[in-house]
Write an enzyme that holds these catalytic residues in place. Structure first.
Site, PDB file in Angstrom:
ATOM      1  N   THR A   6       7.100  26.387   7.427  1.00  0.00           N
ATOM      2  CA  THR A   6       5.903  25.946   6.995  1.00  0.00           C
ATOM      3  C   THR A   6       4.598  26.634   7.606  1.00  0.00           C
ATOM      4  OG1 THR A   6       6.711  23.758   7.189  1.00  0.00           O
ATOM      5  CG2 THR A   6       4.026  23.825   7.043  1.00  0.00           C
ATOM      6  N   ARG A  47       1.197   0.054  15.356  1.00  0.00           N
ATOM      7  CA  ARG A  47       1.023  -0.119  13.856  1.00  0.00           C
ATOM      8  C   ARG A  47       1.466  -1.477  13.293  1.00  0.00           C
ATOM      9  NH1 ARG A  47       5.677   3.586  11.106  1.00  0.00           N
ATOM     10  NH2 ARG A  47       4.452   3.258   8.958  1.00  0.00           N
ATOM     11  N   TRP A  95       7.195  -0.221   4.208  1.00  0.00           N
ATOM     12  CA  TRP A  95       7.963   0.249   2.951  1.00  0.00           C
ATOM     13  C   TRP A  95       9.285   0.773   3.176  1.00  0.00           C
ATOM     14  CZ3 TRP A  95       8.909   5.691   0.868  1.00  0.00           C
ATOM     15  CH2 TRP A  95       9.075   6.697   2.207  1.00  0.00           C
ATOM     16  N   HIS A 145       0.873  -1.258   0.177  1.00  0.00           N
ATOM     17  CA  HIS A 145      -0.003   0.032  -0.094  1.00  0.00           C
ATOM     18  C   HIS A 145       0.867   1.215   0.013  1.00  0.00           C
ATOM     19  CE1 HIS A 145      -2.944   3.030   1.205  1.00  0.00           C
ATOM     20  NE2 HIS A 145      -2.262   3.227   2.332  1.00  0.00           N
ATOM     21  N   ASP A 162       6.809  23.281 -24.833  1.00  0.00           N
ATOM     22  CA  ASP A 162       6.619  21.759 -24.260  1.00  0.00           C
ATOM     23  C   ASP A 162       7.769  21.440 -23.221  1.00  0.00           C
ATOM     24  OD1 ASP A 162       6.821  18.724 -24.485  1.00  0.00           O
ATOM     25  OD2 ASP A 162       5.427  18.984 -26.283  1.00  0.00           O
ATOM     26  N   SER A 190      12.948   6.548 -13.276  1.00  0.00           N
ATOM     27  CA  SER A 190      11.903   7.425 -13.905  1.00  0.00           C
ATOM     28  C   SER A 190      11.635   8.782 -13.248  1.00  0.00           C
ATOM     29  CB  SER A 190      10.363   6.653 -13.643  1.00  0.00           C
ATOM     30  OG  SER A 190       9.610   7.665 -13.661  1.00  0.00           O
ATOM     31  N   SER A 191      11.791   8.791 -11.862  1.00  0.00           N
ATOM     32  CA  SER A 191      11.833  10.096 -11.167  1.00  0.00           C
ATOM     33  C   SER A 191      13.018  11.163 -11.431  1.00  0.00           C
ATOM     34  CB  SER A 191      11.835   9.834  -9.587  1.00  0.00           C
ATOM     35  OG  SER A 191      10.902   9.262  -9.120  1.00  0.00           O
ATOM     36  N   HIS A 226      13.030  11.352   4.213  1.00  0.00           N
ATOM     37  CA  HIS A 226      12.547  12.371   4.550  1.00  0.00           C
ATOM     38  C   HIS A 226      12.547  13.573   3.506  1.00  0.00           C
ATOM     39  CE1 HIS A 226      10.645  14.637   7.641  1.00  0.00           C
ATOM     40  NE2 HIS A 226      11.285  15.871   7.164  1.00  0.00           N
ATOM     41  N   HIS A 286      15.213  11.818  12.714  1.00  0.00           N
ATOM     42  CA  HIS A 286      13.941  11.745  13.573  1.00  0.00           C
ATOM     43  C   HIS A 286      13.226  10.625  13.413  1.00  0.00           C
ATOM     44  CE1 HIS A 286      11.872  14.494  10.600  1.00  0.00           C
ATOM     45  NE2 HIS A 286      11.459  13.436  10.259  1.00  0.00           N
ATOM     46  N   HIS A 287      13.607  10.036  12.511  1.00  0.00           N
ATOM     47  CA  HIS A 287      12.603   8.840  12.180  1.00  0.00           C
ATOM     48  C   HIS A 287      13.283   7.496  13.000  1.00  0.00           C
ATOM     49  CE1 HIS A 287      10.379  10.020   8.751  1.00  0.00           C
ATOM     50  NE2 HIS A 287      11.345  11.007   8.688  1.00  0.00           N
ATOM     51  N   SER A 311      -1.326  27.200  -3.544  1.00  0.00           N
ATOM     52  CA  SER A 311      -0.764  28.622  -3.846  1.00  0.00           C
ATOM     53  C   SER A 311      -1.397  29.037  -4.958  1.00  0.00           C
ATOM     54  CB  SER A 311       0.687  28.862  -4.101  1.00  0.00           C
ATOM     55  OG  SER A 311       1.123  28.183  -2.731  1.00  0.00           O
ATOM     56  N   TYR A 354       8.714  15.522   1.567  1.00  0.00           N
ATOM     57  CA  TYR A 354       8.534  17.035   1.115  1.00  0.00           C
ATOM     58  C   TYR A 354       8.566  17.030  -0.436  1.00  0.00           C
ATOM     59  CZ  TYR A 354       9.067  18.369   5.605  1.00  0.00           C
ATOM     60  OH  TYR A 354       9.014  18.742   7.178  1.00  0.00           O
ATOM     61  N   LYS A 371       4.058  29.712   5.390  1.00  0.00           N
ATOM     62  CA  LYS A 371       3.147  29.306   4.207  1.00  0.00           C
ATOM     63  C   LYS A 371       1.686  29.282   4.833  1.00  0.00           C
ATOM     64  CE  LYS A 371       4.709  26.763   0.911  1.00  0.00           C
ATOM     65  NZ  LYS A 371       5.543  27.681  -0.150  1.00  0.00           N
ATOM     66  N   GLU A 423      11.996  12.774   0.731  1.00  0.00           N
ATOM     67  CA  GLU A 423      10.785  12.459  -0.032  1.00  0.00           C
ATOM     68  C   GLU A 423       9.276  12.829   0.363  1.00  0.00           C
ATOM     69  OE1 GLU A 423      10.557  10.442  -2.513  1.00  0.00           O
ATOM     70  OE2 GLU A 423       8.392  10.048  -2.573  1.00  0.00           O
TER      71      GLU A 423
END
Lengths: 288, 535
Positions: B331, B453, B145, B80, B109, B172-173, B256, B305-306, B271, B260, B334, B258
């Site tokens: 943040t 979890r 994951w 998932h 283009d 790809s990315s 991390h 921090h993870h 925005s 963002y 924003k 990722e």
């Protein structure tokens, strides 16, 4: 047929990326089956690799053709330059990952296994008597007794070879800009020949490592970082030298002008990049 | 091939796709076609990943084991996440980038159209590799994951397939990111300065930079996993001098930034939506740019921090705690600026605006719980509980996904030339927003009370909240069928959309007809900023 306007270039539809993706899919699926022990997977992997190599020829061939026919304006040239720059940046980060792993094991995990910091009991209970050393195959003596690769043998010669190739490449570049095609062809040939000599010596070094030093991929974290870093670097030298060879063949055919020669410069950037990575390798993997 | 530079096209609106039918899509080099492919792919994967979420929630409807065995449950949580992150939300925003960036910056283009095609067409093959692992001996990866060793090394035949799938997704990315950066920097109309660029373009410029920075590191990390598994290396094995924690560092150095990479494009879309329906310029455009850059920089130095509970030196904990909390400042800038944009605006509440306002509220909730978990002592309690699940789903679903849905409604008329069904859109909004909160809000409570979890069973006192959560999840999942119907209906027909669609919104994309012509700008348009030189 490609469309071109005074400002922009937008190519029309293309089937190469899709075929390349299919090739990669077959290659990686086949490799996966092979790794899981299915011998049949290797045939799929060969087919996939063949498709990808074929696509490299076709795709680059078409782009070279478009370039030589003058379809690309300065803006397209700049797109290619920027694209190459960011591609090399992604490669830098890929190597940074392995250099980071090397730094981590030498400065953190091995000292911790040796009982530094608050890891006294890790050492006492799990790996009693293990002392931090470098090069190390770890407290489990993974891969058995080995000798490290000495920096001042083949690696030092290889360093000299790559640095020289950087100089010959720059001479070739200046010759191209000055329109001296003879010098260009000679020094470009020297450059990729030096590149292939490097790869030959690297192969010799691997044979020595496996046969005489018992230094293998399984030699703990030293063997792992040694072969992954030098192996990926060797792969990049192979790619770079091949690209230099292609550029040389294009020079022989009279491609490039003193003003317009992005492909030459892109390959030169790439070559200098593998050169710099090698210096990092020589210092941190072989020497220190 | 016939190569003539003299092929000049002054008028371009009669140019459509060269191929019709399937070839148009397989061989596409047009940014709009490729954008559509990305968006359709993302929508399909939303339901594939969503189905897995529903299996998880069905199992958790009651305590005890009902439908699936624990190993399959773990496969579901793993797949998932991988599918939603790499297969759904990233392709969705890449689709928006493809469609909108050339139009917003006055380009014809993307800069590298063939590479663009490749970036997309790697995805279905990578997704096939990944999803096929479900049917292999030993099942799909079940390690979460994050793919932590040594657990992930217990994966069966699926292991190399999953690793190679990640490699393909990474290629790809990276290629898409290179293309986007080059397009923005090189194909922007000369009359638009960097700071004048619309926020969506800015967000993607920074996102693309982050992608090129961290994706190769993930590729390196999973390559080490592959080597450890099949070639006897000891990167993550203590006996050989390695360390499993090394993988966690590598993974989160990617992981991390990722998060963002996932949220910044949503920030960009919001925005645009909020100023359009407030009929005011975006408050503090430049501050928004700097805040985004600030977030991106900080996101690269907070990864550990993870890993607070893994064990690290006190100085490390302090550094990563404070650096993480610092992110709340840009943040906050924003959130403040979006709110200030609405202040005294002539607000109307069309569907995109509703999603944007819900984003503002609900993303902020996710942000607050993030600050809570940034604190080391608190994190020791929250770690691996349902509280973290609630936290990151609040930033990913009503955050990133709502951003994508808002953008979808906002730009659908520009893409299709028709207005979508506003009444159905509003129904979709209310169903989605109510169910998303029903799904994820109770998870805060069970998490704080100690429910872990990635476990298919739980203590009976958590039953009521889990039932609510499961009902919410099914409601949320089926509500998205309405989104598909609204999009389908809008593509097929509906009221004709004008060029500017909404009430005089700002931006070059609203100066071209709806639907936008196949080739938008063949000569760079003149961009005149509406609100002064730098606004």
């Amino acid at each position: 047929m490609a469309q071109a306007s005074s400002k922009y270039f937008v190519p029309e539809s293309t089937s190469w990326p899709l075929i390349t993706s299919i090739g990669l899919f077959i290659m990686m699926g086949g490799l996966s089956i092979l790794l899981n022990g299915g011998e049949i997977g290797q045939y799929a992997a060969y087919v996939g690799v063949a498709i990808v190599i074929w696509m490299v020829f076709v795709w680059f061939g078409e782009v070279i053709g478009e370039s030589e026919n003058g379809i690309y304006n300065d803006r397209v040239d700049m797109s290619f330059r920027m694209g190459m720059f960011w591609f090399i940046f992604s490669e830098v980060m890929f190597f940074a990952c392995f250099f980071g792993a090397l730094w981590y094991t030498r400065n953190l995990s091995l000292p911790w296994l040796g009982g530094e910091g608050n890891n006294f009991f890790t050492n006492q209970l799990l790996w009693e008597g293990f002392e931090r050393t470098w090069p190390s195959n770890g407290p489990g003596n993974n891969g058995g007794a080995f000798e490290p690769m000495a920096a001042m043998g083949i690696p030092a010669i290889n360093t000299a070879i790559l640095l020289t190739s950087g100089v010959t490449l720059t001479v070739a570049h200046h010759a191209l800009k000055a329109g001296k095609r003879g010098v260009l062809n000679t020094f470009l040939a020297l450059t990729f020949i030096l590149g292939f000599i490097f790869i030959g010596l690297q192969a010799e070094e691997y044979i020595v490592a496996y046969k005489d030093l018992n230094l293998t991929l399984e030699t703990g974290v030293y063997g792992a970082t040694f072969f992954m870093l030098t192996g990926f670097h060797g792969l990049h030298v192979t790619i770079g030298a091949t690209m230099l060879l292609v550029i040389w063949l294009r020079c022989l055919k009279g491609h490039f002008t003193p003003k317009k020669h992005f492909a030459f410069e892109g390959v030169a950037w790439y070559w200098h990049f593998v050169d710099v990575v090698w210096l990092g390798l020589f210092i941190f993997v072989y020497w220190l | 091939m016939s190569a003539t530079v003299a092929d000049m096209h002054d008028s371009h609106d009669h140019h459509g796709p060269v191929h019709t039918g399937i070839k148009r899509w397989l061989f596409a080099t047009n940014h709009k076609d490729i954008g559509t492919l990305y968006l359709v792919f993302a929508l399909v994967m939303l339901f594939v990943g969503g189905l897995m979420a529903l299996i998880i929630r069905a199992e958790l409807f009651q305590p005890g084991l009902q439908f699936v065995d624990p190993d399959f449950f773990n496969q579901m949580t793993t797949m998932h996440a991988l599918i939603m992150v790499f297969g759904m939300i990233m392709p969705a925003f890449a689709g928006f980038a493809n469609w909108m960036i050339p139009m917003m910056i006055g380009a014809p283009d993307m800069a590298l159209p063939r590479l663009n095609n490749w970036s997309f067409w790697l995805l279905p093959f990578a997704a096939t590799l990944l999803v096929s692992t479900l049917f292999m001996p030993g099942g799909a990866p079940a390690s979460g994951w994050t793919l932590y060793p040594p657990l992930v090394l217990q994966t069966g035949d699926a292991f190399p397939f999953a690793i190679f799938a990640i490699h393909l997704l990474g290629i790809s990315s990276i290629m898409a990111a290179i293309n986007i950066i080059v397009t923005i920097l090189n194909l922007r109309t000369p009359s638009m300065s960097l700071l004048q660029m619309p926020m969506f373009v800015w967000s993607w410029l920074i996102t693309a930079y982050l992608l090129i920075l961290v994706m190769p590191v993930l590729a390196g990390g999973v390559t080490m996993l592959l080597m450890d598994q099949f070639f006897g290396t000891s990167f993550f094995e203590a006996a050989g001098g390695g360390d499993p924690v090394l993988f966690q560092h590598i993974f989160w150095f990617f992981g991390h930034p990722e998060v963002y990479i996932i949220i910044l494009p949503a920030f960009g879309i919001i925005s645009h939506v909020i100023p359009a329906f407030s009929r005011k310029p975006l408050f503090g455009h430049n501050a928004m740019v700097y805040a985004t850059a600030c977030i991106a920089f900080l996101s690269c130095v907070v990864w550990a921090h993870h890993m607070f509970t893994v064990g690290m030196p006190l100085a490390g904990q302090m550094f990563f705690m404070f650096a993480t909390m610092l992110i709340a400042i840009p943040t906050g800038v924003k959130i403040f600026n979006w709110t200030a944009t609405m202040w005294q605006g002539a607000l109307t509440f069309e569907t995109p605006m509703l999603f944007a306002i819900a984003f503002l509220f609900l993303f902020t909730i996710g942000g607050f719980t993030g600050v809570m978990m940034a604190m080391v002592p608190l994190d020791f309690q929250y770690h691996d509980s349902y509280f973290i699940v609630a936290h990151f789903h609040y930033v990913l679903v009503p955050g990133a996904l709502f951003g994508a849905i808002a953008g979808c409604y906002f730009w659908l008329p520009k893409w299709t030339g028709h207005m979508y069904d506003e009444r159905l859109g509003k129904i979709h909004f209310w169903l989605t927003t109510i169910f998303v909160n029903l799904t994820f809000f109770p998870q805060h409570f069970v998490g704080l009370a100690g429910m872990p979890r990635r476990i298919p069973d739980y203590a009976v006192q958590f039953t009521n909240f889990n039932m609510m959560s499961s009902i919410g999840a099914f409601g949320f999942g089926f509500s998205q069928l309405l989104l598909v119907y609204v999009i389908y209906k809008c593509v097929k027909g509906g009221a004709k959309a004008t060029a500017e669609v909404w009430d005089n919104p700002e931006g070059l994309e609203w100066t071209v007809p709806s639907p936008a012509p196949y080739h938008t700008f063949e000569v760079p348009p003149v961009y005149t900023p509406r609100y002064g030189a730098t606004h």
